[in-house]
Design a protein around this motif. Sequence first.
Motif, mmCIF file in Angstrom:
data_model
loop_
_atom_site.group_PDB
_atom_site.id
_atom_site.type_symbol
_atom_site.label_atom_id
_atom_site.label_comp_id
_atom_site.label_asym_id
_atom_site.label_seq_id
_atom_site.Cartn_x
_atom_site.Cartn_y
_atom_site.Cartn_z
ATOM 1 N N ALA A 41 -53.989 50.525 -7.359
ATOM 2 C CA ALA A 41 -54.517 51.385 -6.298
ATOM 3 C C ALA A 41 -55.959 50.994 -5.947
ATOM 4 O O ALA A 41 -56.598 51.635 -5.126
ATOM 5 N N LEU A 96 -50.668 54.485 -16.431
ATOM 6 C CA LEU A 96 -51.735 54.993 -15.563
ATOM 7 C C LEU A 96 -52.774 53.913 -15.288
ATOM 8 O O LEU A 96 -53.246 53.763 -14.157
ATOM 9 N N ALA A 154 -53.751 52.582 -11.616
ATOM 10 C CA ALA A 154 -55.137 52.699 -11.130
ATOM 11 C C ALA A 154 -55.665 51.343 -10.633
ATOM 12 O O ALA A 154 -56.334 51.276 -9.600
ATOM 13 N N ASP A 172 -47.431 57.513 -9.950
ATOM 14 C CA ASP A 172 -47.624 57.276 -8.521
ATOM 15 C C ASP A 172 -48.999 57.798 -8.139
ATOM 16 O O ASP A 172 -49.359 58.927 -8.500
ATOM 17 N N ILE A 173 -49.754 56.979 -7.425
ATOM 18 C CA ILE A 173 -51.064 57.402 -6.925
ATOM 19 C C ILE A 173 -50.994 57.408 -5.403
ATOM 20 O O ILE A 173 -50.656 56.389 -4.787
ATOM 21 N N ASN A 191 -62.412 57.333 -8.751
ATOM 22 C CA ASN A 191 -61.885 57.236 -7.394
ATOM 23 C C ASN A 191 -62.998 56.728 -6.489
ATOM 24 O O ASN A 191 -63.896 57.474 -6.111
ATOM 25 N N ILE A 240 -57.491 61.470 -4.104
ATOM 26 C CA ILE A 240 -56.179 60.916 -4.422
ATOM 27 C C ILE A 240 -55.371 61.960 -5.178
ATOM 28 O O ILE A 240 -55.926 62.930 -5.699
ATOM 29 N N ARG A 241 -54.063 61.753 -5.220
ATOM 30 C CA ARG A 241 -53.178 62.602 -6.014
ATOM 31 C C ARG A 241 -52.434 61.686 -6.977
ATOM 32 O O ARG A 241 -51.953 60.623 -6.590
ATOM 33 N N ILE A 242 -52.345 62.113 -8.232
ATOM 34 C CA ILE A 242 -51.660 61.326 -9.248
ATOM 35 C C ILE A 242 -50.463 62.122 -9.742
ATOM 36 O O ILE A 242 -50.610 63.252 -10.214
#
Length: 177
Positions: free
Chosen positions: A35, A28, A32, A91-92, A71, A77-79
Amino acid sequence: IYKEAKIYQNGQVVDGLGGGICQISSTLYNAAILANLDITERFNHQFITSYVKPGRDATVAYGSKDLKFKNNRTYPIRIDVYVSNGMATVDIYGIKEKQEKEVSIDVETVSTLPYETKYIKDTSLPSGEEKLKQRGANGVVVNAFKIIKENGNIISKELLSKDTYKPLERIIAKSSN
């Protein structure tokens, strides 16, 4: 539900509850950064991990160490996190910004910390015999950087962390005689 897996305890690799959760937090953490999210809290492990390179890990310990990020993008965003065949994937997803940038992570080794060998007595071994109980591993000091490029050109190189990983001592059991 936590399961038993390898953890570090008192300078040794042992089985313990919650082992493996740091593989998820480390994955993660890397997602992050890539992203281009803001990392607000992160701790490195005491020793080098087997699943991610030094400077790219994120340890968690209930009540004392956590991974936190913010964020900083314009939209939510969706994780998505999943594990398959022992591999963790994060996946972000989000809506593209007007000016998207390419992000990478660069880790530079500052120094290596050599391991030492410790001998312990084991009365169960036949006279004159030795048994390797734990392989040693060198420690390391690293600097991790977030590299941001725009149109293929580096526009910034930000220090993410300066991390020290202790050497893991080699332990050899020897017979009493």
